[in-house]
Each structure stands twice: as structure tokens, then as C-alpha cells.
Design a protein around this motif. Structure first.
Motif: not given
Ligand SMILES: Cc1ncc(COP(=O)(O)O)c(C=O)c1O
Length: 446
Positions: A374-396
Motif C-alpha cells: 500500500x502506498x506508505x504514509x508520508x510522516x515527514x517531508x523528504x528533506x526533513x527526513x533525509x537531513x535528520x539525525x538517523x540510526x541504522x536498525x534491523x528491518x524488523x
């Protein structure tokens, strides 16, 4: 066809001039190509303000491609994709793009840098990662239903599996609504030179980018940004758009390679291309008679739907590798080979000999990897998410979290989830299918 860039650099390399300018190797070094690797010295022109030999060479390319104008990139289609979207926004003053979902990751980077609103065009018959057919009817519906027209419609054609979109009909729909059609034609620079030219510009696209290096004998990084004659953006604006996303030191090795390619396109390319297309078609018939399943593709790709023939694409790639043959791309379903006229007859013979007999009996039902996503829910703008602080998680563990960067394997660098989207169970299944174990997600505030 003249080759002003190559000629200038060769004369300079032979002149014995003392190089007290960049680059630091001064024309000498172990690679053997240093003498031809120069920078913007007097007479060499300057790519983003070109009015000399580079401008002449680009005009030669435009004449060969039958475009309104063509501009060189030494930063691949990745640079041109960004410039093309920037230009569409500038020309229309609009900030939304309708894009078929199977974009290359450079599109996502562009969307973040330009803070674009993206309206995805999803495939109608089940989700496939690499293929997203858009019909003129569905595009027409999408444009009719929108309150605000987009700056452009954006398509990837050919895609990584060699499928072509119906550009002529889609261009007609776009123009009916006064919307620009942008095509990522990274895989299709050669299309204009076929007996029946079918380059996106031949079919009505307004702007498109071609990775010259993917299907023409050009050094890696060489690409074109083509504009149809109907596109009136001034040259300065186009060069500025490319400059924003490129280095101020574009490689003159790449630029010479693009320049020399003009001569080849003008002389023997059409004939050699026609011969290669025939050779690939003959191999395709042989393989299909042996029981391999080969989807219909653009003529220069040889794609085996390997899983339908009982062998995962990745296993087939390993087998070819053991026989000294390296493919372009393999996934659980497909093996993609990209021959060009620069492959010899001996290469084709080796390939045919190295391919085993298919494991599944001929006529086995073809089941491509189709997911119900199903088309995923967009919770943030692409820009905001790509430039945010991130952490790498296992897919599950990433399920329910917001995708930060598009996790992709490269090639084909087509994102499964796009920055800002919430990862659902259905997308997690697609990640696992393609062997992607972890995903960068937006760090939650504690
Ligand atoms: C469909 C598509 N678009 C754009 C690109 C980026 O092209 P380049 O490598 O020339 O920057 C690629 C690269 O593989 C691609 O496959």
C-alpha cells in the motif's frame, strides 16, 4: 564532426608547457592519462560559463541528438536529474512533481535538496521494485484529479530492466495539461541512433538526461542534459542549474570523452549499433529456444527472468563470474546484461557458452516478484527526513519508524522506501526479499 576539446587538450599536452596550475600531478604520473587531465586554463573554456570549445562541442552533440540544446555533465545523470528538476521548478514556479515510483535515488536526493513535494504514480497491477508502468489514462486521471498542477511529470525510461514507458502518449497527456515531461533516460542515450529513433526527445519529452557512459563509449561520469526546442529556459539558467549540483572542477578527461564520442556518433555508430541490436536479438532467440524466459525490453539490454527459469538471478551471476563474465546487475529474479558495439563477437560466444541450461522445464509459469504494497504514509517531508539525525536498525525493528535515507543496493539504487515514509510490514517484506537487512530511520526524540 570536429572534436575541439580533444584537439585542444592534445595540442596542449604536446606543447611542453610548464604547468604551474592545477591539477597537482602536472601532467605526469602512473595512470598514463595525466597529460590529458587539465583544468580551465586559457583556451579550455569553462563548463558552467561555456562560450568556447566546450560550447562548440555541446552544439555538435545537440545536432547529433536532434535536441534543441544539449549540455554536458561530468557528474553523470545524478547531476542532470537534480538540474532538470530545479529547472522545472524555476520555469513553472511550482513545487510538486508527479513521479513514477521506480526512481533512481538521485531523484530522492534532488527532492530533498529542492524540498520538492512528490506525488508518486504507483503501478496499477501490483508493486514491483524496478518497474512502474504508467498508462496515459492513469496519468490523465491523476492530472485531472489534482487541485494544483505539478511542475512536471517525471519518468524513468528505460528502467533498469529495460522497460520503456509509452513516452509519446504520456507527453501528449502532459502537454494537454500544460505540464512539462522530464525523463530519466540514463539507460537510453543510444535510442536516438536506432533505425527508428525512440529517444525521449524524439517522442515529445521536454527535458531528459542520458548517462552517455552507460551505453556509449564514454568515460564514467559523462552525461547529457537535453532540452527540447520548445523549452525556452536561457542557457545561463541551465548552466547555473547544473553548476549548483556539480563540482567547479569538472573532469576534462570526461569532457574529452564526450567530445570524441560525437565523432563516433557521426560516423560508424548507427551501423555498429544496428549490428549489435541484431546480434543481441539472435542471442535472445537462441536463449529463448533453450528455455530461458526473456522479458521484452529495449534492444540493447539482455534481461533473463532467471527465477522463472529455475535459477535465482544472483546465482546465475555467480556462475557467469566463475566463467570470467561480469553482469550489470542481478537480483533474486533477474540477470541484466548490457552489451554495446564495443563487445566483440567472442564476448557473445563466451556468454552463450557460459549460460547453463535453465533448471525449470520450458513453459514454466512466469511469476515476477509482485508485492501488495500500500502506498506508505508520508510522516515527514523528504528533506526533513533525509537531513535528520538517523540510526541504522534491523528491518524488523524499523517497522513503524520513519525512513531517513533511501536504503538501496547499488545498482540499481531504486529506493524501496523513500525518506519520510513510515515503514510498514509490507515494505519490510520487500526489503527482506532484496536482501537488505538494515535501514537508516529517523532518530526519535527522547
Ligand atoms: C535510472 C538511473 N537514473 C540515474 C542514474 C544515475 O546515473 P549516473 O551514474 O550517470 O549518475 C542511474 C545510475 O545507475 C540510473 O540507473
Amino acid at each position: 564532426m570536429e572534436t575541439p576539446v580533444f584537439d585542444f587538450v592534445r595540442r596542449y599536452a604536446q606543447s611542453g608547457t610548464v604547468r604551474l596550475h592545477m591539477p597537482g600531478h602536472k601532467g605526469r604520473g602512473p595512470l598514463g592519462c595525466e597529460a590529458l587531465d587539465i583544468t580551465e586554463i586559457k583556451g579550455a573554456d569553462s563548463l558552467y560559463e561555456a562560450d568556447g570549445i566546450l560550447a562548440q562541442s555541446e552544439q555538435n552533440a545537440a545536432a547529433l541528438f536532434g535536441s534543441g540544446r544539449s549540455f554536458y555533465s561530468a557528474g553523470g545523470s545524478s547531476q542532470c536529474v537534480k538540474a532538470m528538476l530545479f529547472l522545472a521548478m524555476q520555469m513553472t514556479g511550482r513545487g510538486t512533481v508527479f513521479a513514477a515510483r521506480n526512481v533512481h535515488r538521485s531523484f530522492v536526493h534532488a527532492a530533498a535538496l529542492l524540498d520538492l513535494d512528490v506525488h508518486w504514480l504507483w503501478p496499477e497491477d501490483g508493486y514491483q521494485l524496478l518497474h512502474c508502468p504508467v498508462s496515459p489514462q492513469s496519468l490523465c486521471r491523476a492530472l485531472e484529479q489534482t487541485d494544483v498542477l505539478p511542475a512536471a511529470v517525471y519518468l524513468t525510461s528505460p528502467d533498469y530492466l529495460g522497460h520503456l514507458q509509452p513516452i509519446r502518449q504520456l507527453a501528449q497527456v502532459c502537454h494537454q495539461f500544460g505540464v512539462l515531461l522530464l525523463v530519466d533516460n540514463a539507460h537510453g542515450a543510444y535510442l536516438h541512433f536506432l533505425e527508428k529513433p525512440c529517444h525521449p526527445l524524439d517522442l515529445g519529452a521536454d527535458l531528459c538526461c542520458d548517462s552517455a557512459h552507460k551505453t556509449l563509449p564514454v568515460l564514467t561520469g559523462g552525461a547529457y542534459l537535453h532540452l527540447a526546442s520548445s523549452v525556452s529556459a536561457p542557457d545561463d539558467m541551465v548552466r547555473q542549474a547544473l553548476a549548483i549540483f556539480g563540482s567547479t572542477s569538472p573532469s576534462y578527461l570526461i569532457l574529452q570523452s564526450l567530445d570524441l564520442c560525437n565523432q563516433y556518433l557521426d560516423t560508424s555508430f548507427r551501423r555498429e549499433l544496428a549490428q549489435t541490436v541484431e546480434r543481441i536479438a539472435a542471442l535472445r532467440s537462441t536463449l529463448s529456444a533453450r528455455g530461458w524466459v526473456l522479458p521484452e525490453t529495449e534492444p540493447m539490454k539482455l534481461v533473463l527472468h532467471s527465477s522463472a527459469s529455475g535459477i535465482p538471478g544472483t546465482a546465475l551471476a555467480d556462475l557467469l563470474r566463475k566463467n570470467g563474465i561480469e553482469c550489470e546487475f542481478a537480483d533474486p529474479d533477474y540477470l541484466v546484461l548490457m552489451p554495446t558495439p564495443q563487445n566483440s563477437e567472442a564476448d557473445f560466444i563466451r556468454l552463450a557458452a557460459a549460460l547453463p541450461e535453465p533448471a525449470a522445464p520450458k513453459g514454466t509459469q512466469v511469476v515476477p516478484a509482485l508485492f501488495s504494497v500500500a502506498p506508505p504514509v508520508q510522516a515527514m517531508r523528504i528533506r526533513e527526513a533525509l537531513f535528520s539525525s538517523a540510526e541504522e536498525l534491523p528491518i524488523a525493528q524499523a517497522v513503524g519508524r520513519v525512513c531517513a535515507a533511501p536504503a538501496v543496493s547499488c545498482p540499481p539504487a531504486v529506493p524501496i522506501a523513500v525518506s519520510g515514509e513510515v515503514i510498514g510490514e509490507d515494505l519490510a517484506e520487500v526489503f527482506s526479499y532484496y536482501g537488505i537487512d538494515t535501514l537508516p530511520v529517523v532518530r526519535e526524540k527522547s
